[in-house]
Design a protein around this motif. Sequence first.
Motif, PDB file in Angstrom:
ATOM      1  N   VAL A 108     -25.368 -95.356  82.411  1.00  0.00           N
ATOM      2  CA  VAL A 108     -25.528 -94.113  81.645  1.00  0.00           C
ATOM      3  C   VAL A 108     -26.426 -93.110  82.363  1.00  0.00           C
ATOM      4  N   PRO A 109     -27.649 -93.493  82.786  1.00  0.00           N
ATOM      5  CA  PRO A 109     -28.485 -92.493  83.479  1.00  0.00           C
ATOM      6  C   PRO A 109     -27.894 -92.020  84.799  1.00  0.00           C
ATOM      7  N   ILE A 110     -27.253 -92.921  85.550  1.00  0.00           N
ATOM      8  CA  ILE A 110     -26.661 -92.510  86.820  1.00  0.00           C
ATOM      9  C   ILE A 110     -25.475 -91.578  86.570  1.00  0.00           C
ATOM     10  N   THR A 111     -24.690 -91.875  85.533  1.00  0.00           N
ATOM     11  CA  THR A 111     -23.571 -90.988  85.193  1.00  0.00           C
ATOM     12  C   THR A 111     -24.075 -89.597  84.822  1.00  0.00           C
ATOM     13  N   LEU A 112     -25.161 -89.526  84.071  1.00  0.00           N
ATOM     14  CA  LEU A 112     -25.740 -88.229  83.711  1.00  0.00           C
ATOM     15  C   LEU A 112     -26.214 -87.471  84.944  1.00  0.00           C
ATOM     16  N   LEU A 113     -26.818 -88.186  85.900  1.00  0.00           N
ATOM     17  CA  LEU A 113     -27.265 -87.532  87.132  1.00  0.00           C
ATOM     18  C   LEU A 113     -26.079 -86.971  87.915  1.00  0.00           C
ATOM     19  N   VAL A 114     -24.988 -87.727  87.955  1.00  0.00           N
ATOM     20  CA  VAL A 114     -23.805 -87.253  88.670  1.00  0.00           C
ATOM     21  C   VAL A 114     -23.222 -86.022  87.973  1.00  0.00           C
ATOM     22  N   ILE A 115     -23.159 -86.051  86.657  1.00  0.00           N
ATOM     23  CA  ILE A 115     -22.593 -84.926  85.905  1.00  0.00           C
ATOM     24  C   ILE A 115     -23.470 -83.686  86.040  1.00  0.00           C
ATOM     25  N   LEU A 116     -24.795 -83.860  86.120  1.00  0.00           N
ATOM     26  CA  LEU A 116     -25.700 -82.717  86.251  1.00  0.00           C
ATOM     27  C   LEU A 116     -25.426 -81.909  87.513  1.00  0.00           C
ATOM     28  N   THR A 117     -24.907 -82.572  88.544  1.00  0.00           N
ATOM     29  CA  THR A 117     -24.614 -81.842  89.785  1.00  0.00           C
ATOM     30  C   THR A 117     -23.489 -80.833  89.609  1.00  0.00           C
ATOM     31  N   MET A 118     -22.708 -80.960  88.533  1.00  0.00           N
ATOM     32  CA  MET A 118     -21.654 -79.973  88.256  1.00  0.00           C
ATOM     33  C   MET A 118     -22.245 -78.668  87.719  1.00  0.00           C
ATOM     34  N   TYR A 119     -23.446 -78.747  87.136  1.00  0.00           N
ATOM     35  CA  TYR A 119     -24.029 -77.574  86.481  1.00  0.00           C
ATOM     36  C   TYR A 119     -25.259 -77.034  87.201  1.00  0.00           C
ATOM     37  N   LEU A 120     -25.926 -77.869  87.980  1.00  0.00           N
ATOM     38  CA  LEU A 120     -27.140 -77.456  88.678  1.00  0.00           C
ATOM     39  C   LEU A 120     -26.896 -77.483  90.178  1.00  0.00           C
ATOM     40  N   ASN A 121     -27.205 -76.380  90.830  1.00  0.00           N
ATOM     41  CA  ASN A 121     -27.008 -76.264  92.272  1.00  0.00           C
ATOM     42  C   ASN A 121     -28.231 -75.585  92.867  1.00  0.00           C
ATOM     43  N   ALA A 122     -28.805 -76.192  93.895  1.00  0.00           N
ATOM     44  CA  ALA A 122     -30.019 -75.634  94.489  1.00  0.00           C
ATOM     45  C   ALA A 122     -29.754 -74.319  95.207  1.00  0.00           C
ATOM     46  N   GLY A 123     -28.526 -74.098  95.651  1.00  0.00           N
ATOM     47  CA  GLY A 123     -28.205 -72.867  96.359  1.00  0.00           C
ATOM     48  C   GLY A 123     -27.872 -73.106  97.818  1.00  0.00           C
ATOM     49  N   MET A 124     -27.466 -72.043  98.485  1.00  0.00           N
ATOM     50  CA  MET A 124     -26.994 -72.166  99.861  1.00  0.00           C
ATOM     51  C   MET A 124     -28.134 -72.442 100.841  1.00  0.00           C
ATOM     52  N   ILE A 125     -29.265 -71.761 100.687  1.00  0.00           N
ATOM     53  CA  ILE A 125     -30.373 -71.938 101.650  1.00  0.00           C
ATOM     54  C   ILE A 125     -30.956 -73.348 101.587  1.00  0.00           C
ATOM     55  N   PRO A 126     -31.299 -73.896 100.405  1.00  0.00           N
ATOM     56  CA  PRO A 126     -31.747 -75.297 100.370  1.00  0.00           C
ATOM     57  C   PRO A 126     -30.687 -76.266 100.898  1.00  0.00           C
ATOM     58  N   GLY A 127     -29.418 -75.958 100.606  1.00  0.00           N
ATOM     59  CA  GLY A 127     -28.362 -76.816 101.139  1.00  0.00           C
ATOM     60  C   GLY A 127     -28.295 -76.778 102.652  1.00  0.00           C
ATOM     61  N   TYR A 128     -28.494 -75.607 103.220  1.00  0.00           N
ATOM     62  CA  TYR A 128     -28.501 -75.487 104.679  1.00  0.00           C
ATOM     63  C   TYR A 128     -29.674 -76.247 105.268  1.00  0.00           C
ATOM     64  N   ILE A 129     -30.873 -76.111 104.662  1.00  0.00           N
ATOM     65  CA  ILE A 129     -32.056 -76.826 105.166  1.00  0.00           C
ATOM     66  C   ILE A 129     -31.862 -78.332 105.052  1.00  0.00           C
ATOM     67  N   TRP A 130     -31.283 -78.776 103.928  1.00  0.00           N
ATOM     68  CA  TRP A 130     -31.026 -80.202 103.746  1.00  0.00           C
ATOM     69  C   TRP A 130     -30.052 -80.718 104.799  1.00  0.00           C
ATOM     70  N   THR A 131     -29.022 -79.938 105.086  1.00  0.00           N
ATOM     71  CA  THR A 131     -28.064 -80.332 106.123  1.00  0.00           C
ATOM     72  C   THR A 131     -28.738 -80.390 107.492  1.00  0.00           C
ATOM     73  N   GLN A 132     -29.636 -79.450 107.766  1.00  0.00           N
ATOM     74  CA  GLN A 132     -30.355 -79.440 109.044  1.00  0.00           C
ATOM     75  C   GLN A 132     -31.266 -80.652 109.163  1.00  0.00           C
ATOM     76  N   LYS A 133     -31.965 -81.001 108.077  1.00  0.00           N
ATOM     77  CA  LYS A 133     -32.865 -82.156 108.110  1.00  0.00           C
ATOM     78  C   LYS A 133     -32.100 -83.453 108.350  1.00  0.00           C
ATOM     79  N   LEU A 134     -30.882 -83.506 107.876  1.00  0.00           N
ATOM     80  CA  LEU A 134     -30.062 -84.708 108.092  1.00  0.00           C
ATOM     81  C   LEU A 134     -29.461 -84.767 109.486  1.00  0.00           C
ATOM     82  N   GLY A 135     -29.642 -83.711 110.270  1.00  0.00           N
ATOM     83  CA  GLY A 135     -29.090 -83.685 111.621  1.00  0.00           C
ATOM     84  C   GLY A 135     -27.594 -83.500 111.677  1.00  0.00           C
ATOM     85  N   LEU A 136     -27.043 -82.815 110.683  1.00  0.00           N
ATOM     86  CA  LEU A 136     -25.590 -82.637 110.625  1.00  0.00           C
ATOM     87  C   LEU A 136     -25.125 -81.310 111.204  1.00  0.00           C
TER      88      LEU A 136
END
Length: 298
Positions: A108-136
Amino acid sequence: MKKISISDLIFDIFKWVFLVFFIAATLYPILNTVAVALNDGMDTLRGGIYLLPRQFTLDNFRAVFRRPTLMNAAFISVARTVIATLTQTFLTALLAYILSRKEFIFRVPITLLVILTMYLNAGMIPGYIWTQKLGLLNTFWVYVIPGIISAFNFLVIRTYINGLPDSFVESAKMDGAGHLRIFWSIILPLCKPVLATVALFIAVWQWNSWFDAMLFNGFNDNLSTLQYELMKLLSSVMSQGANADSMRNAAEAGNSSMVTPASVRAATTIVTAFPIVCLYPFLQKYFVSGLTIGGVKG
């Protein structure tokens, strides 16, 4: 023979007339795009192109395929589509199976966390930084790993799995099968319709995507995708054709040595849509049944 009443006859006539108009309205944009793509670019500026090209030519497609990086970009697009579709479909189905098991206490809690990603988005800049930190950045795997799990596809597959009889899983457990064996030998074969539906969703998105190529691999031509190369081609043609009056005057003068934004846009549309159009008939049966059965059993 059974007599047909006047009301039934009127209804049948109305039904067939409506269907004919609906089919015509659906097919006309496609046929018009093909006609424009096969018509001379300068002649297209005159207008009046409907279902058939007025001056047949392949110059628009030559302009598309003339780009030196196009073949490598097409290979990257095919590779990302195939790899991402297989990995994302399999891992999403695996997560959906795990979170559909009642004995999993954290479902139940993991399902809620997965569903929350449909409504909450950090945005393009945090996503870009996260991708850079992962070395992608400047790697092929930036097309696959960041979107490896989709919340929407997860919900579709989990809804379908929840509609399957529990007796299948219980019988397999009585025979000593583990969850991995149950998932591979029982759940996956039973989920073919919904998996084909999700795979089609993923494949279409991966094939049509170009923004991630521009954002993460924009300076690396070796990792450019077909859609991004065609977008750059269309942008360059549109910038060259910014002076519409001069191009129209050239068309009236009979100069047909140039391609135009409208003709290249039509040719680009045909090139990008052709693989998906060829693939869809083979998945149509699973696509329709996956949507309807999944919706009814949910």
